[in-house]
Scaffold this motif. Structure first.
Motif, mmCIF file in Angstrom:
data_model
loop_
_atom_site.group_PDB
_atom_site.id
_atom_site.type_symbol
_atom_site.label_atom_id
_atom_site.label_comp_id
_atom_site.label_asym_id
_atom_site.label_seq_id
_atom_site.Cartn_x
_atom_site.Cartn_y
_atom_site.Cartn_z
ATOM 1 N N THR A 30 0.839 -1.204 0.000
ATOM 2 C CA THR A 30 0.000 0.000 0.000
ATOM 3 C C THR A 30 0.874 1.254 0.000
ATOM 4 N N LYS A 37 -6.991 3.978 -1.803
ATOM 5 C CA LYS A 37 -7.555 3.503 -0.546
ATOM 6 C C LYS A 37 -7.210 2.033 -0.364
ATOM 7 N N THR A 38 -7.223 1.588 0.879
ATOM 8 C CA THR A 38 -6.833 0.217 1.214
ATOM 9 C C THR A 38 -7.646 -0.818 0.440
#
Length: 79
Positions: A30, A37-38
């Motif tokens: 990430t 976004k995750t």
């Protein structure tokens, strides 16, 4: 950032660090695409595994991601 650019950023980041490690935690990946976004990253990584760009590797308690065909354990698999 579009999906293809994000995929390339992840692959490039993994290759840049491949001298020191071949398997990465989800949170490591990430960091290569901080603007996503995750959940978006999780879906993208799943897609990359399906496309055989990446592969899952499990230690038993933790799941890692690695570039397909890279890593020390690759030679021992399939025995």
């Amino acid at each position: 950032m579009d999906q293809e650019a994000a995929k390339q950023a992840i692959v490039d980041g993994m290759k840049a660090k491949s001298k020191s490690k071949s398997k990465f935690y989800f949170k490591d990946l990430t960091a290569f695409v901080p603007e996503m976004k995750t959940l978006q990253v999780k879906k993208l990584l799943g897609q990359m595994v399906n496309e055989e760009i990446l592969e899952y590797w499990s230690s038993g308690s933790t799941t890692f991601y690695g570039l397909k065909g890279a890593g020390k354990q690759q030679a021992g698999e399939g025995e």
